[in-house]
Design an enzyme around this catalytic site. Structure first.
Site, short mmCIF file in Angstrom:
data_model
loop_
_atom_site.label_atom_id
_atom_site.label_comp_id
_atom_site.label_asym_id
_atom_site.label_seq_id
_atom_site.Cartn_x
_atom_site.Cartn_y
_atom_site.Cartn_z
CG HIS A 101 -1.67 -1.26 1.41
ND1 HIS A 101 -2.62 -1.69 0.51
CD2 HIS A 101 -1.61 -2.21 2.38
CE1 HIS A 101 -3.11 -2.85 0.93
NE2 HIS A 101 -2.50 -3.19 2.05
CD GLU A 118 -2.99 -3.87 5.69
OE1 GLU A 118 -4.09 -3.43 5.29
OE2 GLU A 118 -2.37 -4.77 5.11
CG HIS A 176 1.21 -6.89 3.02
ND1 HIS A 176 1.47 -5.59 2.64
CD2 HIS A 176 -0.13 -7.03 2.96
CE1 HIS A 176 0.33 -4.98 2.39
NE2 HIS A 176 -0.67 -5.83 2.57
NE ARG A 196 -4.85 -8.23 -6.96
CZ ARG A 196 -5.86 -7.54 -7.50
NH1 ARG A 196 -5.81 -7.15 -8.76
NH2 ARG A 196 -6.92 -7.23 -6.78
#
Length: 320
Positions: A101, A118, A176, A196
Site C-alpha cells: 500500500h 494496517e 505482504h 497488487r
C-alpha cells in the site's frame, strides 16, 4: 449515544472461504466469502447501525449530524467528517495476492486518498499456515523488477508461520500477503488503495488474469529487509495491554476474566472494540451492547466511562 453495532458488509473473493460463517458466525451466502467489513465509511460500502433507536442509520449520516459527539473533538479537528478507520475480518482459504500500500503522500497525489497502514491479529490458523511480510534480504529495485520478469519473486519474500494471537504491523510500502488457512482481524486507515504485484498467475471466474499494478508499485515499495512487523505485547488479565501506537491508530489488548471499569473522559476519541474470543458487554452512560467473537462495537467519543462486563473474553480496543 450508546455503544453502536453495525451490519457486516460481506465480500466474495477469489481466495475466500467459509470460516467467516463457521468460526465467526456470519450469515455468509457462499463458500468463497473473503471479507466482512465491520466498520466502514468507504464510499459505496458505508456501515449501517443494527442496534437500538438509531437502527438503520448509516455511519456517515451519524458522523455528519453528530460530528464531535461521535468522533471526539480532536479526531473531528483532524479528519473532519471522514471516518479514519476501517475494520475487517479476512478469511483466506487460498493465498492472497502479493501486494503493498502507498503512503499518505503518494496516495494523496495519485488517488486523492489516505495511504494504508494496517495491523493484523490472527484469530484462527490452520497448521503450518503463514503470512508473507517483507523481503528476506535487502533488494534493489532492479533485482525486484527482474524477479517479476523471471517469475522468481517468491524467492525474495519473508515467510512467517502463524498461530492464534500473533499480531503484525504492516506499514506502508511493506510487501505482504495473507496465506491460505489464516483468519484474521484487520485494523487499517480508511483506504482501499492496494498495489497488487503478483497473483500466482490465477484467473477469475471469467478466465481473466487479475489486474496488476507493477509500475505504480515500483516507487512505493520499501526494498529493505526489516524485522519491524511482529508485535510483541503483554497479555496480563483485566488490564490494558498496549499493542500498537502509530500516528493513525492505537490498539490495546484485553483478556477479561472479570468486569472492569474505564474512565475515558480524557481520551477525546471514539473507541472501537473488536471481540476476538468469548463475549463481553460494553456499557456507557446511555446504554449497552454485547459482542461475541467476530463482532465489533463503536463507542461514541462523548462517552465519559466504559464498563467492560465479561467472565471470559479477548478484545482489541482501537482509538485515534
Amino acid at each position: 449515544m450508546y455503544p453502536l453495532k453495525f451490519r457486516p458488509i460481506l465480500k466474495e473473493r477469489l481466495w475466500g472461504g467459509e470460516k467467516l460463517g463457521s468460526v465467526l458466525g456470519k450469515s455468509i451466502e457462499s463458500d468463497s466469502t473473503g471479507e466482512s467489513w465491520e466498520l466502514s465509511a468507504v464510499a459505496g460500502d458505508v456501515s449501517v447501525i443494527e442496534n437500538g433507536p438509531l437502527r438503520g442509520t448509516s455511519l456517515q449520516t451519524l458522523i455528519n449530524t453528530e460530528k464531535e459527539a461521535l468522533l471526539g473533538k480532536s479526531v473531528y479537528s483532524r479528519f473532519g467528517t471522514e471516518f479514519p478507520i476501517l475494520i475487517k475480518f479476512i478469511d483466506a482459504k487460498k493465498d492472497l495476492s502479493i501486494q503493498l500500500h502507498p503512503n499518505d503522500e503518494l496516495a494523496k497525489k495519485r488517488h486523492n486518498s489516505f495511504g494504508k497502514t494496517e495491523m493484523w491479529y490472527v484469530m484462527d490458523a490452520d497448521t503450518n499456515a503463514e503470512l508473507i511480510v517483507g523481503f528476506n534480504k535487502n533488494v534493489s529495485q532492479e533485482e525486484y523488477a527482474q524477479s517479476l520478469e523471471n517469475d522468481t519473486l517468491l524467492n525474495l519474500l519473508n515467510y512467517e508461520k502463524v498461530k492464534e494471537g500473533d499480531t503484525f504491523f504492516i506499514n506502508t510500502g511493506k510487501i505482504h500477503a495473507i496465506g491460505a488457512g489464516v483468519l484474521l482481524a484487520e485494523i487499517q486507515q480508511t483506504s482501499d488503495i492496494t498495489y497488487r504485484v503478483f497473483d500466482f498467475n490465477r484467473r477469475d471466474k471469467n478466465g481473466n488474469l487479475r489486474e496488476l499494478h507493477t509500475d505504480q508499485a515500483l516507487d512505493a515499495i520499501d526494498y529493505e529487509q526489516k524485522d519491524d512487523f511482529k508485535v510483541a505485547y503483554p497479555q496480563m488479565e483485566n488490564v490494558v495491554n498496549p499493542m500498537v501506537d502509530c500516528p493513525y491508530f492505537k490498539t490495546n489488548f484485553f483478556e477479561l476474566t472479570e468486569n472492569i471499569e474505564q474512565d475515558i473522559s480524557e481520551r477525546d476519541s471514539f473507541i472501537i472494540y473488536i471481540c476476538v474470543d468469548g463475549a463481553v458487554e460494553i456499557v456507557n452512560e446511555n446504554g449497552a451492547a454485547t459482542i461475541q467473537k467476530g463482532e465489533t462495537v463503536l463507542v461514541p467519543g462523548s462517552s465519559k466511562r466504559i464498563d467492560l462486563k465479561s467472565t471470559g473474553a479477548k478484545i482489541l480496543e482501537v482509538t485515534i
